[in-house]
Design a protein around this motif. Structure first.
Motif, PDB file in Angstrom:
ATOM      1  N   ALA A 757      -8.982 -11.330   2.484  1.00 28.87           N
ATOM      2  CA  ALA A 757      -8.530 -12.393   1.550  1.00 28.87           C
ATOM      3  C   ALA A 757      -7.208 -11.633   0.979  1.00 28.87           C
ATOM      4  O   ALA A 757      -6.150 -12.370   0.651  1.00 28.87           O
ATOM      5  CB  ALA A 757      -9.496 -12.495   0.426  1.00 28.87           C
ATOM      6  N   GLU A 758      -7.215 -10.317   0.629  1.00 28.63           N
ATOM      7  CA  GLU A 758      -6.138  -9.584   0.204  1.00 28.63           C
ATOM      8  C   GLU A 758      -4.943  -9.658   0.952  1.00 28.63           C
ATOM      9  O   GLU A 758      -3.763 -10.003   0.407  1.00 28.63           O
ATOM     10  CB  GLU A 758      -6.527  -8.319  -0.089  1.00 28.63           C
ATOM     11  N   GLU A 759      -4.962  -9.447   2.188  1.00 23.42           N
ATOM     12  CA  GLU A 759      -4.025  -9.707   2.825  1.00 23.42           C
ATOM     13  C   GLU A 759      -3.103 -10.811   3.034  1.00 23.42           C
ATOM     14  O   GLU A 759      -2.203 -11.116   3.048  1.00 23.42           O
ATOM     15  CB  GLU A 759      -4.334  -9.193   4.518  1.00 23.42           C
ATOM     16  N   LEU A 760      -4.167 -11.849   3.293  1.00 21.85           N
ATOM     17  CA  LEU A 760      -3.700 -13.571   2.892  1.00 21.85           C
ATOM     18  C   LEU A 760      -3.050 -13.725   1.740  1.00 21.85           C
ATOM     19  O   LEU A 760      -2.000 -14.530   1.829  1.00 21.85           O
ATOM     20  CB  LEU A 760      -4.750 -14.173   3.652  1.00 21.85           C
ATOM     21  N   TYR A 761      -3.410 -13.618   0.822  1.00 18.01           N
ATOM     22  CA  TYR A 761      -3.070 -13.651  -0.429  1.00 18.01           C
ATOM     23  C   TYR A 761      -1.695 -13.220  -0.640  1.00 18.01           C
ATOM     24  O   TYR A 761      -0.821 -13.794  -1.243  1.00 18.01           O
ATOM     25  CB  TYR A 761      -3.940 -13.344  -1.746  1.00 18.01           C
ATOM     26  N   GLU A 762      -1.595 -12.037  -0.252  1.00 16.03           N
ATOM     27  CA  GLU A 762      -0.293 -11.258  -0.568  1.00 16.03           C
ATOM     28  C   GLU A 762       0.654 -11.786   0.481  1.00 16.03           C
ATOM     29  O   GLU A 762       1.839 -12.203  -0.119  1.00 16.03           O
ATOM     30  CB  GLU A 762      -0.543 -10.000   0.036  1.00 16.03           C
ATOM     31  N   LYS A 763       0.508 -12.385   1.609  1.00 14.31           N
ATOM     32  CA  LYS A 763       1.341 -13.119   2.382  1.00 14.31           C
ATOM     33  C   LYS A 763       1.688 -14.287   1.828  1.00 14.31           C
ATOM     34  O   LYS A 763       2.865 -14.583   1.597  1.00 14.31           O
ATOM     35  CB  LYS A 763       0.790 -13.427   3.762  1.00 14.31           C
ATOM     36  N   ALA A 764       0.846 -15.073   1.139  1.00 13.28           N
ATOM     37  CA  ALA A 764       1.198 -16.392   0.501  1.00 13.28           C
ATOM     38  C   ALA A 764       1.897 -16.185  -0.782  1.00 13.28           C
ATOM     39  O   ALA A 764       2.871 -17.007  -0.729  1.00 13.28           O
ATOM     40  CB  ALA A 764      -0.409 -16.996   0.242  1.00 13.28           C
ATOM     41  N   LEU A 765       1.628 -15.107  -1.313  1.00  7.87           N
ATOM     42  CA  LEU A 765       2.436 -14.804  -2.597  1.00  7.87           C
ATOM     43  C   LEU A 765       4.104 -14.705  -2.290  1.00  7.87           C
ATOM     44  O   LEU A 765       4.869 -14.901  -2.782  1.00  7.87           O
ATOM     45  CB  LEU A 765       1.909 -13.725  -3.347  1.00  7.87           C
ATOM     46  N   ASP A 766       4.020 -13.618  -1.029  1.00 13.75           N
ATOM     47  CA  ASP A 766       5.519 -13.390  -0.780  1.00 13.75           C
ATOM     48  C   ASP A 766       6.358 -14.402  -0.210  1.00 13.75           C
ATOM     49  O   ASP A 766       7.461 -14.739  -0.824  1.00 13.75           O
ATOM     50  CB  ASP A 766       5.488 -12.440   0.386  1.00 13.75           C
ATOM     51  N   ILE A 767       5.543 -15.493   0.429  1.00  9.16           N
ATOM     52  CA  ILE A 767       6.258 -16.823   0.852  1.00  9.16           C
ATOM     53  C   ILE A 767       6.740 -17.719  -0.556  1.00  9.16           C
ATOM     54  O   ILE A 767       7.807 -18.062  -0.700  1.00  9.16           O
ATOM     55  CB  ILE A 767       5.488 -17.420   1.838  1.00  9.16           C
ATOM     56  N   ARG A 768       5.573 -17.664  -1.432  1.00 11.49           N
ATOM     57  CA  ARG A 768       5.993 -18.648  -2.544  1.00 11.49           C
ATOM     58  C   ARG A 768       6.972 -17.934  -3.470  1.00 11.49           C
ATOM     59  O   ARG A 768       7.553 -18.622  -4.139  1.00 11.49           O
ATOM     60  CB  ARG A 768       4.612 -18.730  -3.115  1.00 11.49           C
ATOM     61  N   ARG A 769       6.807 -16.674  -3.627  1.00 14.91           N
ATOM     62  CA  ARG A 769       7.811 -16.244  -4.534  1.00 14.91           C
ATOM     63  C   ARG A 769       9.687 -16.383  -4.144  1.00 14.91           C
ATOM     64  O   ARG A 769      10.226 -16.489  -4.854  1.00 14.91           O
ATOM     65  CB  ARG A 769       7.835 -14.584  -4.570  1.00 14.91           C
TER      66      ARG A 769
END
Length: 933
Positions: A757-769
């Protein structure tokens, strides 16, 4: 099959037969019977979950997965704030289908012409009365005519209601009027607040009819079958006497004996007894179905017998035909005819039918069970299910029950309605009473007591189903046991079940019977809820508690007890913000309900802020084109209209109308048959189709759907396919990929796979930022959930910058003095306290306190909770005097709140409407991780 080959000739024949049947499902299995039954069970369960529930719950499809919705709580179909009871609607559909089942038309053509003339006649025109004796074919005539109208006049809106047995739910006047109003609203694209108060509902119906008929292009025909079976029909159906709108026609059917005197002046279509040709046709149709050919002599005897009004009655003749057909070629038809000829009316013929069924039974035990089944169905409110019968009578085997039900159903004694066994005709129930209950009230009371004990036992196991809520209070009412009825009503889940299914009038009538006025009823419910709250532990029970508080608040609002409705609605909001999340769709639901109270209170400023907050949450959770968003837009439009802001209202109405139009096209009919077809096509396209953004979106929606149904394995499959397709079609840095990543992360979080979950949330955050504006809601969403996950994993250092970013985003979105900013500040302060950084936490708490005081006033629960947290900080810092002072202030606010919730103090919201903003108090528990140490 064994090793892929058919094991016998009979199996081969069966397969060939099945291959001709549409919608048949074959399961290849070779093994034990129990294993085979288990395979079938799994297959049926899968079909129901995926094809049927999948379609019906598309309302749940959200843009992002946050906290999982309770899989046990189906989404409500909302018209304004009135709840639609799918069960009552299904019952009506089945009643219509049953009414139209007949082997022949019975020479109805002459009556059809008369009904057509009524529709074509110039207005104004009073209702048409269709009269006839019991079983004369009134329901059959009306249902066949409805089918013809639907076929030849597609622009005509036909609303029908078939009243069942007197005293059953289908004969409840307020429920009938509510259902008809909602059907009108559904066809008119109109969503407005609709009262649930039975007296007001009946009073307002003519106005609704006038208003909604003006919006409909064609004619509207309202048909109420057996209207004289409605409780106090004349009193509750006063609107029939008023002049009807020009494009509205009303047809009602009555029994000649029970028609109210005032209605006898209306134009009447009387159903004559059947002529000899129709009698012969009906009996021949029944005999042909059993391959029986009557002799000329037998036909003459029947013709001579069927000459009186009672023996030429449609139901009597049908029953006569079925009795002959039942004897078959093996029995003595002449002897049967002789027995039938001694029965001069339908009730006595039913008695003969029952006795022939009794004689066909092999043992006294089976005869006794037959009696028990019929009597227990007879004393129930709405019927009894097969599984309930088997639990009531453990000695009743499924084979015996199936055989009995088959015989009783075939001979028109019993029928099914929504899975319940009930009497097919009133005369069947009358015969059972004469046959088995001649000793009177004592026998009836004993059977009622058996049902009472059964449903009471279900309640004691915490199994409050719609069945126990339907039957138990009604049985206590029939027994006149006010004490037990009172206790039953205070079971919060029973009352919630009745209210949420729209059985408002029924609930109110029970309270009137126990001698409680509205205010004392409200106080008792509140006390009962507070007592129940003491036993609530864990997230699941708190969510359930929030639902109970909301139901109570809505119930009190509908009763017009606005000041008493605020407290439970606020409590519901507090619990949801704590147990779920401040941005959860259920929080929007709470805000919406609270706003509704403020609208009625004419505190429009407060209501507007609440509706806007609910709109924002709904858009983030579901997307901008969801029916939930349309609901908030409609509510705001109505609010602006009340304030004479017509331009703003019109803009919102247009926006809402477009959303609803789109949703309706997607959804098809209310009952979801069109949806099943659409879902099948959709799955086929997904399986065979190319990679497209639309297909990827649908896969994502399906993933969300299965996630919300707690089917995590299937959800993971769809979400992964959606992500892969999006990455191929749109590229790995597209915001839609962030949505899929976010959803998958939420799923792994649910499965406690925190690293994934952590890995995927971090990827999603990076794209959205990189892709979105710094104050975009989707960015805030990912920030918040990743921060919570870090905290859960004990990675507090990683969580801090995200909590700080959450404060920044809220400041940009709402401004620095908004309560939402205060909430983010408190969350950050709590985190610092966990890290033993009290110095950093103190200014955050102080700033949050200032915002809360400025927004809500000095006596608001949020102020109290922040004071309590500051008191703990002062105490730990050694400033005991300050800690005591802060704690004292916090306790004063708590005491004032307790008084308010108990209904002993005036509302803390001033009449100016300025002291309350956006959301109500958060739960006392949300910020106390620090204080509770």
């Amino acid at each position: 099959k064994e090793d892929g080959r058919v094991s016998s000739v009979s199996v081969q024949q069966l397969i060939e037969q099945i291959s001709y049947v549409n919608k048949a499902k074959m399961i290849d299995h070779f093994g034990g019977v129990e294993e085979g039954a288990y395979e079938i069970y799994n297959c049926v369960e899968k079909i129901i979950k995926q094809d049927i529930l999948g379609c019906e719950t598309t309302e749940l499809e959200g843009k992002d997965l946050g906290t999982k919705e309770e899989s046990t709580a189906p989404e409500e179909v909302v018209f304004g704030d009135v709840l639609w009871d799918a069960h009552d609607e299904q019952e009506q559909m089945e009643a219509f289908q049953q009414a139209s089942n007949s082997t022949c038309e019975l020479g109805f053509e002459k009556y059809f012409e008369r009904l057509n003339d009524l529709v074509a006649a110039p207005a104004p025109i009073p209702p048409l009365l269709v009269s006839g004796g019991p079983g004369s074919g009134k329901s059959l005539l009306l249902s066949k005519w409805i089918q013809l109208q639907q076929k030849h006049s597609p622009n005509t809106l036909i609303l029908y209601h078939f009243v069942g047995r007197p005293m059953s739910t289908s004969s409840e006047s307020a429920l009938i009027i509510k259902r008809l109003t909602l059907k009108l609203m559904q066809h008119s694209w109109l969503v407005s607040p609709l009262t649930l108060d039975p007296a007001k509902l009946l009073e307002e119906f003519p106005r609704w009819l006038e208003k909604l008929s003006a919006r409909h292009q064609g004619s509207i025909i309202i048909i109420i079958d057996s209207i004289d079976q409605i409780q106090q029909a004349e009193k509750h159906m006063k609107w029939l006497i008023d002049p009807l709108p020009v494009n509205v026609r009303v047809i009602v059917s009555v029994n000649v004996e029970t028609c109210p005197q005032a209605w006898r002046l209306w134009p009447t279509l009387h159903l004559d007894p059947l002529n000899s040709k129709d009698v012969k046709c009906l009996i021949s149709a029944e005999c042909n179905s059993a391959n029986i050919k009557l002799t000329k002599e037998q036909e003459k005897k029947l013709e001579r017998h069927c000459r009186s009004a009672t023996t030429c009655n449609a139901l009597y003749v049908t029953l006569l035909g079925k009795t002959i057909a039942c004897v078959g070629n093996t029995g003595n038809i002449d002897e049967t005819l002789q027995q039938c000829f001694q029965c001069q009316d339908t009730v006595s013929l039913y008695r003969l039918v029952l006795r022939s069924i009794q004689e066909s039974l092999q043992s006294d035990k089976e005869k006794s069970l037959l009696r028990e089944i019929l009597c227990v169905i007879g004393v129930s409110h709405n019927g009894v299910s097969e599984s309930e019968l088997m639990e009531l009578y453990p000695e009743l085997s499924s084979a015996v029950l199936a055989s009995l039900v088959h015989s009783l159903h075939k001979m028109c004694l019993l029928t099914y309605g929504c899975g319940l066994l009930k009497f097919q005709h009133l005369q069947a129930w009358e015969m059972v009473r004469l046959e088995y209950m001649e000793e009177g009230e004592n026998v009836i009371s004993a059977y009622r007591q058996k049902l009472v004990e059964y449903f009471t036992m279900q309640l004691s196991r915490d199994r409050v189903t719609w069945r126990s809520a339907d039957e138990l209070p009604w049985l206590f009412q029939q027994q006149g046991d006010k004490q037990k009825l009172h206790k039953c009503l205070l079971n919060l889940f029973v009352s919630q079940n009745l209210y949420k299914r729209g059985h408002f009038a029924e609930l109110l009538s029970y309270w009137q019977l126990v001698g409680k006025d509205k205010s004392s009823m409200a106080a008792e419910y509140f006390d009962s809820l507070k007592e129940y709250e003491k036993s609530c532990e864990g997230e699941e029970s708190m969510i359930c508690l929030a639902d109970l508080y909301e139901t109570l608040g809505r119930f009190l609002k509908d009763l017009g007890l606005l000041s008493q409705a605020v407290a439970p609605l606020q409590r519901s909001l507090e619990i949801r913000e704590t147990a779920l999340d401040p941005d959860h769709p259920r929080v929007a639901q709470s805000l919406h309900q609270l706003a509704g109270v403020y609208v009625q209170w004419k505190k429009f400023g407060n209501a507007e802020q609440l509706y806007k907050q609910a709109l924002e949450i709904s858009e983030n959770a579901y997307g901008a084109e969801h029916p939930r968003v349309a609901r908030e837009l409609d509510a705001l439009a109505t609010l602006y209209q009340k304030q004479n802001k017509y331009e703003q209202a019109e803009q919102l109405r247009k926006k809402s109308f477009k959303i609803r139009q789109k949703a309706a096209r997607r959804k098809g009919s209310l009952c979801g048959f069109a949806l099943l077809r659409q879902r099948a096509l959709q799955l086929e396209e997904l399986t065979l189709g190319k990679d497209t953004p639309d297909n990827a979106r649908t896969l994502n929606e399906l993933g969300v759907l299965y996630y919300l149904q707690n089917n995590l394995e299937t959800a993971e499959l769809f979400l992964k396919r959606s992500l892969e397709m999006r990455e191929r079609v749109l590229g790995p840095d597209h915001p839609d990929c962030a949505q899929s990543l976010n959803n998958l992360a939420a799923l792994y979080n649910e499965k406690k796979h925190y690293d994934k979950a952590e890995e995927l949330y971090e990827k999603a955050l990076d794209i959205r930022r990189r892709a979105l504006a710094p104050d975009h809601p989707s960015l805030a969403y990912t920030v918040k959930h990743l921060a919570v996950l870090y905290k859960k994993m004990g990675k507090l250092d990683k969580a801090v910058p995200l909590y700080e970013l959450a404060v920044e985003i809220r400041q940009k979105s709402f401004g620095p003095k908004h309560p939402s900013v205060a909430t983010a500040l408190v969350n950050l302060a709590v985190l610092y306290c966990q890290m033993k950084k009290q110095v950093e936490a103190l200014p955050l708490y102080e700033r949050a306190l200032k915002i809360y005081e400025d927004s809500f006033g000095h006596m608001h629960p949020r102020v109290g909770e922040t004071l309590k947290n500051l008191a703990v900080l002062s105490y730990e810092g050694g400033d005991f005097e300050k800690a005591a002072e802060l704690y004292k202030r916090a306790m004063e606010i708590k005491e004032a709140e307790t008084l308010l919730i108990g209904g002993k103090a005036t509302s803390r919201h001033s009449s100016s409407g300025d002291t309350f903003s956006l959301k109500s108090a958060l739960s006392p528990n949300i910020f106390l991780e620090h204080g509770q140490r």
